[in-house]
Design a protein around this motif. Structure first.
Motif, PDB file in Angstrom:
ATOM      1  N   ASP A   1       0.786  -1.235   0.044  1.00  0.00           N
ATOM      2  CA  ASP A   1       0.014   0.046  -0.282  1.00  0.00           C
ATOM      3  C   ASP A   1       0.611   0.961  -0.141  1.00  0.00           C
ATOM      4  N   LEU A   2       0.092   1.533  -0.794  1.00  0.00           N
ATOM      5  CA  LEU A   2       0.900   3.747  -1.171  1.00  0.00           C
ATOM      6  C   LEU A   2       0.453   4.839  -0.095  1.00  0.00           C
ATOM      7  N   PRO A   3       1.306   5.280   0.576  1.00  0.00           N
ATOM      8  CA  PRO A   3       1.425   6.438   1.527  1.00  0.00           C
ATOM      9  C   PRO A   3      -0.387   6.963   1.780  1.00  0.00           C
ATOM     10  N   PRO A   4      -0.854   7.240   2.848  1.00  0.00           N
ATOM     11  CA  PRO A   4      -2.155   7.655   2.505  1.00  0.00           C
ATOM     12  C   PRO A   4      -2.049   8.612   2.052  1.00  0.00           C
ATOM     13  N   SER A   5      -1.266   9.790   1.561  1.00  0.00           N
ATOM     14  CA  SER A   5      -1.549  11.475   0.547  1.00  0.00           C
ATOM     15  C   SER A   5      -2.191  10.537  -0.559  1.00  0.00           C
ATOM     16  N   SER A   6      -0.981   9.195  -0.816  1.00  0.00           N
ATOM     17  CA  SER A   6      -0.627   9.032  -2.241  1.00  0.00           C
ATOM     18  C   SER A   6      -2.118   8.736  -3.265  1.00  0.00           C
ATOM     19  N   LEU A   7      -2.671   9.268  -4.403  1.00  0.00           N
ATOM     20  CA  LEU A   7      -4.038   9.207  -5.071  1.00  0.00           C
ATOM     21  C   LEU A   7      -4.033   7.488  -5.308  1.00  0.00           C
ATOM     22  N   SER A   8      -4.043   7.025  -4.531  1.00  0.00           N
ATOM     23  CA  SER A   8      -4.285   5.665  -4.813  1.00  0.00           C
ATOM     24  C   SER A   8      -5.093   4.249  -4.214  1.00  0.00           C
ATOM     25  N   TRP A   9      -6.119   3.172  -4.569  1.00  0.00           N
ATOM     26  CA  TRP A   9      -6.487   2.027  -4.307  1.00  0.00           C
ATOM     27  C   TRP A   9      -5.842   1.661  -3.233  1.00  0.00           C
ATOM     28  N   THR A  10      -6.129   0.930  -1.943  1.00  0.00           N
ATOM     29  CA  THR A  10      -5.432   0.080  -1.366  1.00  0.00           C
ATOM     30  C   THR A  10      -5.168  -1.151  -1.994  1.00  0.00           C
ATOM     31  N   VAL A  11      -4.434  -1.823  -2.234  1.00  0.00           N
ATOM     32  CA  VAL A  11      -4.413  -3.678  -2.382  1.00  0.00           C
ATOM     33  C   VAL A  11      -5.135  -4.399  -2.445  1.00  0.00           C
TER      34      VAL A  11
END
Length: 297
Positions: free
Chosen positions: A235-245
């Protein structure tokens, strides 16, 4: 699938390093001691401490060590020192010579050897390598030796996604390594299998990319069920615009209409329950269970 003979204390077990160069020497020594404490005669294979860049020696050295262990009539099992990267390099023009089958034990990058060995019809064991064994809880260590010594495996419990039940041949793998084996001559057939997947250090978009590749290839069409282990450090840092794995896994696998169980205790950075390759299992997507038929010899 041929199951190698069960082990018993006193058997010769050889240690090979077919992948990345060894660097976790204290863990390596502790792993050796765990095996020795169970009564096994541990022998270090040739070039076990060699280095060639990020590899545990040249391709020729690592092939030689693996071949020597495989063809040694006194050796009853091969345990890999660590994962990393490099086993796929050994499989170019590689053949498993016709000898009495023996257990090959490892996970992560060792997926390539386990899958290719399974293609020849011989089971291996997706389980801790020597350097990760000391960090395993007691129950996981006991599970490893219980299975190798011929005892039945208890079921594993995870989070069921639904989909009912299915029975098939268990094929455990590191997702990244398995993805790079697709469409090569190295991987076993995928029809009728229960895939067991784990990974580490892959950002959600890379997991998405790999699973989309499986979908586009049609590689999942014959798969009867999927058992998901740990996807650690993905998982990327919470600040990233990303889905969780976890969201990616749900998105890419949730519409396959097959039983899926997640959060099973295997993979990197935590409990890594031993999973035999090529044995019949039943997956229950409603109850969240992976059951083993336990036909070990």
């Amino acid at each position: 699938m041929i199951l190698p003979p069960s082990l018993q204390p006193g058997d010769l077990v050889q240690v090979v390093a077919p992948s990345g160069g060894l660097k976790e020497f204290p863990a390596f020594e502790k792993g050796l001691e765990i095996w020795r404490s169970r009564g096994y005669n541990m022998q270090l294979g040739s070039h076990w401490d060699a280095r060639e860049g990020y590899l545990a020696g040249t391709d020729q050295q690592r092939r030689q060590a693996l071949l020597e262990a495989w063809e040694n009539p006194h050796c009853k099992a091969i345990v890999c020192a660590r994962g990393g990267y490099g086993t796929t390099r050994l499989l170019e023009n590689w053949r498993w010579n016709s000898v009495s089958p023996k257990w090959l034990i490892g996970f992560s990058d060792i997926t390539a050897l386990l899958w290719n060995l399974a293609k020849t019809g011989i089971s291996g064991l997706h389980a801790p390598v020597l350097t990760t064994l000391p960090s395993e809880p007691d129950w996981s260590i006991q599970r490893l030796f219980d299975y190798l010594e011929g005892h039945p495996l208890p079921p594993l419990k995870g989070q069921g996604w639904g989909g009912g039940q299915a029975t098939g041949v268990l094929l455990p793998a590191n997702l990244t390594v398995a993805t790079h084996l697709l469409a090569t001559p190295l991987h076993p057939p995928l029809d009728g299998v229960i895939l067991a997947l784990e990974d580490t250090g892959e950002a959600p978009y890379r997991v998405d990319r790999m699973l989309t590749h499986w979908r586009l290839m049609g590689a999942l069409k014959g798969v009867r069920g999927i058992a998901l282990g740990r996807f650690s450090q993905c998982d990327l840092p919470p600040s990233s615009l990303s889905w969780t794995v976890d969201e990616v896994l749900r998105d890419r696998l949730g519409d396959l209409n097959i039983p899926i169980v997640s959060d099973l205790p295997f993979g990197h950075d935590g409990e890594n329950a031993a999973l035999p390759v090529g044995v019949e299992v039943t997956i229950d997507g409603d109850r969240g269970l992976l059951n083993f038929t336990n036909k070990n010899a």
